[in-house]
Design an enzyme around this catalytic site. Structure first.
Site, mmCIF file in Angstrom:
data_model
loop_
_atom_site.group_PDB
_atom_site.id
_atom_site.type_symbol
_atom_site.label_atom_id
_atom_site.label_comp_id
_atom_site.label_asym_id
_atom_site.label_seq_id
_atom_site.Cartn_x
_atom_site.Cartn_y
_atom_site.Cartn_z
ATOM 1 C CG ASP A 10 105.019 -11.069 -16.075
ATOM 2 O OD1 ASP A 10 105.524 -10.340 -15.230
ATOM 3 O OD2 ASP A 10 104.769 -10.696 -17.243
ATOM 4 C CB CYS A 48 96.042 -6.727 -26.791
ATOM 5 S SG CYS A 48 96.351 -8.304 -27.604
ATOM 6 C CG ASP A 94 104.354 -13.433 -10.576
ATOM 7 O OD1 ASP A 94 103.433 -12.899 -11.241
ATOM 8 O OD2 ASP A 94 105.517 -12.979 -10.544
ATOM 9 C CD GLU A 131 109.056 -8.414 5.734
ATOM 10 O OE1 GLU A 131 109.304 -9.629 5.786
ATOM 11 O OE2 GLU A 131 109.764 -7.588 5.142
HETATM 12 ZN ZN LIG Z 1 98.450 -9.126 -27.044
#
Ligand SMILES: [Zn+2]
Length: 555
Positions: free
Chosen positions: A229, A246, A227, A161
């Site tokens: 994040d 950063c 995952d 898919e």
């Molecule tokens: Zn940072």
């Protein structure tokens, strides 16, 4: 929450065997999950089914596409996000908000495809940029080989898919393609702002409706995905928050990759692990080994439980609470993380510089006398660095500031928990747990940053710079600039890419800063295909062997 026992016999040195046990014993793996959790997952899955659509309102320019969508909106065409915008700038073309890393569109926000504004000049220009990218830079051939595991189309690809997110926020689920070329053509026709990859099904996903109320249409296989994040690190990163990142906070991602790599390779025996920059503030992992692809939901859940250590959100309170003695996976993780903790956390993030943050650290110190001594020392020198505060804990404990009742072992345990809380990977579990979960494809362009979701070379992990990853605009500029602007080789580039000719004209992606990423991806895919081929040959031989045995038995 205590760290759960491994779902496999991870103490075994023989990793492949532990994985085999995992496969053999899904019931044991499932033991920890309650029926309640099951219902939640089913409900989610149903919700997703609810937003299914597969109609293709054929469309090239945004406005025409929107109109075609509007005509069919009452039936299969489904809208997913709340925000509908005519699309102005490049980032807006993609609906450049922060929700794009959510892998499941929210099904409750179904809208109709109306009110799509007319395409503006900017809109069209951004569209052309994306078209150029798909035509000339996107590595179609290697994407096909990656998912197909063979040079010749198999069901691994044909029954896979794909979900295409159109610029007007319509999401076309259950797309599938017989060949790499048909995939490319469809993407060029529809110009999705995002492509997601789902599982391989027992049948062609486009036919899924003919299997309604039947169990014959089932998800068979998908890479084991992770995952990570950086927004999940907001309570411990001091340099940035929300969608900002950063170089300082990217180190959390680097640490996470190292820990997960070690566990996936050493404890589970996986070898083909692809790390992909998610385009802004995190990474996805695709574990591509066949034995990973065929794990069921319970096994995926068990692996998640094995790897999950840091719980809770941005709320206060203890986030790590581990049983002792530490599981070998955690001892190893601590080893991998201790230098990062010293350098990237204590020195760079300086997480306890303020009195308020220092108080949170004190709450994790097990002895009241030691806590009080530390508090008064730190109050006497405001702004004392986190590295100094961390060193103070042992120094004061050894100088007798703690009560006699304090077991040095308890202090060490508490400190280890703090280290893990500030360094251990924070996973978005739902991405890992479900076989059916869709995940953004590598090489998609991130809407907000314009950066390509490039694979990360594990051997150069420490050098990976998320802020230097090329953007769509960079790539088109580089192609134009190459060879004095003679960038007319788009079509040839694509043909050569798909055709496997011996004569190798310089392909457009080779003229760009995408080159090292695609070359890495190519080498990854080659190694994966080689393994699959060898496994297939071995299986064949074994089957032949069985045949011979059976025949000899007949006599
Ligand atoms: Zn940072």
């Amino acid at each position: 929450m205590p760290h759960s026992d491994p779902p496999v016999a991870a103490e075994d040195d023989t990793a492949p065997e532990s994985t085999a046990r995992l496969e053999e014993d899904p019931a044991a793996a499932a033991a920890s999950s309650s029926a309640e959790e099951e219902d939640v997952i089913m409900a989610e899955a149903d919700g997703v089914q609810g937003v299914v659509e597969e109609h293709i309102p054929g469309a090239e320019p945004p406005s025409a596409q929107a109109q075609a969508g509007a005509e069919e909106a009452d039936d299969d065409m489904v809208e997913i996000t709340q925000e509908q915008r005519p699309g102005v700038k490049l980032e807006d073309l993609f609906d450049g908000e922060d929700s794009e890393d959510e892998e499941f569109p929210s099904s409750s926000n179904a809208l109709k495809v109306e009110d799509q504004g007319a395409a503006t000049a900017d809109d069209a220009a951004a569209f052309e940029l994306l078209r150029t990218y798909y035509q000339r830079c996107f590595p179609w051939r290697y994407m096909f080989q990656w998912l197909n595991h063979s040079p010749v189309p198999t069901n691994d690809f044909k029954h896979r898919e794909f979900s295409l997110w159109l610029h007007n926020d319509a999401v076309m689920r259950y797309q599938s393609y017989m060949t790499s070329d048909l995939f490319r053509k469809d993407v060029l026709r529809l110009m999705p702002r995002r492509i997601e990859i789902g599982p391989v099904y027992t049948a062609d996903p486009r036919d899924h409706k003919t299997f309604r109320n039947s169990t014959a249409f089932q998800a068979l296989a998908k890479e084991l995905c992770f995952d990570i994040d950086l927004t999940d690190y907001d309570d411990i990163r001091t340099c940035c928050d929300k969608a900002n990142i950063c170089h300082k906070c990217w180190r959390f991602i680097t640490m996470a990759i190292k820990v997960l790599e070690a566990a996936l390779r050493e404890d589970f025996g996986f070898q083909h692990i692809l790390w992909v920059f998610s385009g802004r503030r995190g990474v996805h992992a695709w574990v591509c080994d066949k034995k990973a692809r065929t794990l069921d939901d319970q096994q995926r859940k068990a692996i998640t439980g094995y790897l999950e250590v840091v719980t809770g959100g941005t709320q206060g309170g203890k986030k790590v609470n581990l049983r002792r003695p530490l599981h070998p996976h955690l001892s190893r993780s601590l080893d991998l993380l201790k230098d990062h903790f010293q350098q990237d956390v204590l020195e760079v993030q300086d997480p306890w510089r303020t009195a308020e943050k220092a108080e949170a650290l004190l709450q994790q110190i097990p002895d009241p006398s030691l806590r009080a001594a530390l508090r008064s020392k730190w109050e006497a020198s405001p702004g004392r660095s986190s590295a100094a505060k961390w060193a103070d804990i042992d120094a004061l404990a050894q100088s007798g500031a703690s009560s006699a009742a304090l077991d040095p072992r308890d202090l060490l345990d508490a400190k280890q928990d703090v280290v893990l809380e500030h360094t251990y990977p924070r996973l978005d579990a739902k991405v890992t747990q479900q076989l059916k979960h869709l995940l953004k494809s590598p090489f998609v362009v991130h809407p907000g940053t314009g950066r390509v979701c490039v694979p990360i070379d594990r051997a150069r992990l420490d050098a990976f710079d998320p802020l230097a990853v090329p953007t769509l605009q960079d790539l088109v500029r580089e192609i134009d600039a190459w060879g004095g602007g003679g960038g007319g080789g788009g079509a040839e580039g694509v043909m050569a890419d798909g055709g496997g000719l011996d004569v190798k004209p310089v392909q457009d992606w080779e003229k760009t800063s995408l080159k090292p990423y695609i070359e890495y991806f190519r080498s990854f895919v080659t190694a994966l295909m080689k393994d699959e081929k060898e496994a297939a040959v071995k299986r064949e031989r074994e089957e032949e062997g069985v045949q011979v045995k059976v025949e000899s038995l007949e006599f």
